[in-house]
Design a protein around this motif. Structure first.
Motif, short mmCIF file in Angstrom:
data_model
loop_
_atom_site.label_atom_id
_atom_site.label_comp_id
_atom_site.label_asym_id
_atom_site.label_seq_id
_atom_site.Cartn_x
_atom_site.Cartn_y
_atom_site.Cartn_z
N ALA A 2 35.99 19.46 -5.38
CA ALA A 2 35.12 17.72 -5.34
C ALA A 2 34.79 17.15 -4.31
CB ALA A 2 36.90 17.11 -5.72
N THR A 3 34.03 16.30 -5.00
CA THR A 3 32.88 15.43 -4.62
C THR A 3 33.23 13.99 -4.64
OG1 THR A 3 30.89 17.00 -4.82
CG2 THR A 3 30.81 14.63 -3.74
N HIS A 4 33.42 13.26 -3.73
CA HIS A 4 34.24 11.87 -3.12
C HIS A 4 32.78 11.25 -1.81
CE1 HIS A 4 37.44 13.95 -4.37
NE2 HIS A 4 37.54 14.93 -2.94
N LEU A 5 32.75 9.83 -2.58
CA LEU A 5 31.69 8.86 -1.85
C LEU A 5 32.59 7.87 -1.55
CD1 LEU A 5 28.33 8.16 -2.80
CD2 LEU A 5 30.22 6.23 -1.93
N ILE A 6 32.68 7.87 -0.01
CA ILE A 6 34.08 7.05 0.15
C ILE A 6 33.23 5.90 1.31
CG2 ILE A 6 35.74 6.79 1.90
CD1 ILE A 6 35.95 9.99 1.99
N ARG A 24 41.07 19.28 2.73
CA ARG A 24 41.42 20.77 2.29
C ARG A 24 40.17 21.33 1.60
NH1 ARG A 24 43.91 16.21 -2.39
NH2 ARG A 24 42.57 15.89 -3.51
N GLY A 25 39.13 20.71 1.76
CA GLY A 25 37.95 21.73 1.45
C GLY A 25 36.79 20.53 0.58
N ASP A 26 37.36 19.13 0.10
CA ASP A 26 36.41 18.80 -0.84
C ASP A 26 35.39 18.18 -0.47
OD1 ASP A 26 38.53 18.80 -2.32
OD2 ASP A 26 39.23 17.01 -2.64
N ASP A 27 34.06 17.81 -1.04
CA ASP A 27 32.68 17.67 -0.06
C ASP A 27 33.07 15.73 -0.04
OD1 ASP A 27 31.42 20.03 0.30
OD2 ASP A 27 30.47 20.18 -1.93
N LEU A 28 32.21 15.68 1.19
CA LEU A 28 32.57 14.05 1.63
C LEU A 28 30.83 13.99 1.64
CD1 LEU A 28 35.06 13.63 3.94
CD2 LEU A 28 35.53 13.73 1.38
N ILE A 29 30.87 12.42 1.25
CA ILE A 29 29.39 11.08 1.12
C ILE A 29 29.80 10.61 1.40
CG2 ILE A 29 26.89 10.83 -0.10
CD1 ILE A 29 28.23 12.55 -1.85
N LEU A 30 29.79 9.73 2.73
CA LEU A 30 29.82 8.54 2.93
C LEU A 30 28.81 7.65 3.00
CD1 LEU A 30 31.38 10.72 6.88
CD2 LEU A 30 32.53 10.27 3.93
N LEU A 31 28.45 6.61 2.90
CA LEU A 31 27.89 5.27 2.85
C LEU A 31 28.17 4.95 4.83
CD1 LEU A 31 26.21 3.97 0.91
CD2 LEU A 31 27.84 2.35 0.93
N ASP A 72 24.55 15.24 -8.35
CA ASP A 72 24.85 14.81 -9.64
C ASP A 72 26.24 15.00 -10.70
OD1 ASP A 72 21.80 15.96 -10.22
OD2 ASP A 72 22.44 17.53 -9.51
N ARG A 73 26.89 14.32 -9.99
CA ARG A 73 28.09 14.06 -10.50
C ARG A 73 29.29 13.80 -9.26
NH1 ARG A 73 31.91 17.99 -12.98
NH2 ARG A 73 33.21 17.25 -11.74
N LEU A 74 29.64 12.55 -9.49
CA LEU A 74 31.14 12.38 -8.45
C LEU A 74 32.42 12.28 -8.95
CD1 LEU A 74 29.52 9.13 -6.61
CD2 LEU A 74 30.12 11.72 -5.66
N ASP A 75 33.43 12.96 -8.07
CA ASP A 75 35.08 13.10 -8.63
C ASP A 75 35.74 12.03 -8.40
OD1 ASP A 75 35.25 16.02 -9.70
OD2 ASP A 75 34.01 16.29 -8.15
N ARG A 120 30.74 9.42 -14.56
CA ARG A 120 31.13 9.87 -15.91
C ARG A 120 30.75 11.14 -16.30
NH1 ARG A 120 27.33 4.75 -18.60
NH2 ARG A 120 28.90 2.80 -17.85
N VAL A 121 30.24 11.62 -16.00
CA VAL A 121 29.67 13.30 -15.45
C VAL A 121 31.12 13.98 -15.56
CG1 VAL A 121 28.36 15.20 -14.88
CG2 VAL A 121 27.52 13.45 -15.59
N ALA A 122 31.35 13.43 -14.23
CA ALA A 122 32.77 14.26 -13.63
C ALA A 122 33.84 14.28 -14.20
CB ALA A 122 32.80 13.92 -11.98
N LYS A 123 33.57 12.54 -14.98
CA LYS A 123 35.29 12.18 -15.32
C LYS A 123 35.98 11.83 -14.54
CE LYS A 123 35.17 14.36 -20.11
NZ LYS A 123 34.24 12.78 -20.82
N GLY A 124 35.43 10.73 -13.48
CA GLY A 124 36.05 10.72 -12.19
C GLY A 124 36.67 10.03 -12.39
N GLN A 125 36.73 9.18 -11.06
CA GLN A 125 38.21 8.24 -10.69
C GLN A 125 37.44 6.67 -9.50
OE1 GLN A 125 41.66 9.60 -9.99
NE2 GLN A 125 42.86 7.45 -9.49
N LEU A 126 37.49 6.18 -10.11
CA LEU A 126 37.07 4.81 -9.02
C LEU A 126 38.70 4.66 -7.84
CD1 LEU A 126 35.00 3.24 -11.74
CD2 LEU A 126 34.21 3.49 -9.04
N VAL A 127 38.30 4.30 -7.00
CA VAL A 127 39.48 3.59 -6.16
C VAL A 127 39.18 3.05 -5.54
CG1 VAL A 127 41.18 4.38 -4.25
CG2 VAL A 127 40.78 5.68 -6.33
N TYR A 128 39.79 1.22 -5.50
CA TYR A 128 39.56 -0.32 -4.33
C TYR A 128 40.70 -0.21 -4.51
CZ TYR A 128 36.03 -0.76 -8.72
OH TYR A 128 34.98 -0.48 -9.56
N VAL A 129 40.18 -0.16 -3.15
CA VAL A 129 41.11 -0.68 -1.74
C VAL A 129 41.83 -2.04 -1.77
CG1 VAL A 129 42.75 -0.33 0.52
CG2 VAL A 129 41.25 1.67 -0.42
#
Length: 242
Positions: A2-6, A24-31, A72-75, A120-129
């Motif tokens: 999975a790819t996550h932007l944080i 756990r091996g996921d890909d991270l994109i950090l803002l 191209d996609r974000l989980d 939308r491409v990944a049918k991913g998830q938005l998390v608002y802390v």
């Protein structure tokens, strides 16, 4: 994988979530707010990608992201960054209101808008802390609580708007959490800071990962994380903030 932007991955809850996902091996994109901060994040989490975009200037986020390579996609897109400035309504300046509304509400809305296509491409998830302050406001917390009440409204609205696109939306409401933000809050309150009284950031990260990992036949809309035993009793207002 999975790819996550944080956002907010440099400390506290954001850092705890980033570490767990990377382990756990996921890909991270950090803002990061600027190039220097991006280098710091890349050094702290080797292998993670960085994007530069300042949450204090949401009107420039579209331009900033357009200059950089996006996935191209974000989980998942995890909105964890936040700022706080306490003060009574009779004392808070427009600048204090504006800074908190901008970083805590307007920028999450703009990032959501910009990255919904990849989600939308990944049918991913938005998390608002969010925060306990997003459910109940206490004295001196008006501006912060207003920004977090607004964040709840944003999450509730986009949840229904994106349901048909398969995008899940979760709001997380931590109580006071042992983090640099909490150190600042205690300084503003003129109180001694004892991290043992508050939630460990890793505990909030566990709740966030549980929402991310829930099978697709269900979703967690809202989750509240409160300090528990052996935390000592606290004054009434200590349910606010994170």
């Amino acid at each position: 994988m999975a790819t996550h932007l944080i956002t907010g991955a440099g400390s506290g809850i954001g850092a705890a979530v980033a570490r767990r996902l990377q382990e756990r091996g996921d890909d991270l994109i950090l803002l990061a707010r600027d190039a220097g901060r991006a280098r710091e994040l890349a050094s702290a989490l080797p292998g993670a990608r960085t994007l530069v975009g300042d949450l204090a200037t949401p009107e420039r986020l579209s331009w900033a992201l357009a200059q950089q390579e996006l996935p191209d996609r974000l989980d998942s897109l995890l909105h964890i960054a936040g700022v706080v400035e306490l003060g009574e309504v009779g004392e808070l300046t427009p600048k204090a209101w504006q800074s908190q509304l901008t970083v805590n509400l307007i920028s999450p809305a703009e990032l959501t808008r910009l990255l919904l296509p990849q989600l939308r491409v990944a049918k991913g998830q938005l998390v608002y802390v969010n925060s306990g302050a997003g459910l109940r406001a206490h004295p001196q917390w008006s501006a912060y609580a207003a920004s977090k009440h607004g964040l709840k409204a944003l999450a509730d609205a986009v949840r229904e708007e994106e349901r048909g696109n398969g995008v899940r939306v979760t709001s997380v409401y931590p109580g006071r959490t042992a983090s640099p933000m909490q150190v600042k809050v205690h300084q503003q309150e003129g109180r001694e800071y004892d991290p043992a009284r508050w939630i460990d950031p890793g505990s909030v990260a566990t709740a966030i990962l549980a929402a991310l990992d829930l099978p697709r036949d269900a979703q967690i809309d809202d989750v509240t994380v409160r300090p528990g035993s052996p935390v000592r009793p606290a004054p009434a207002a200590e349910g606010s903030g994170r």
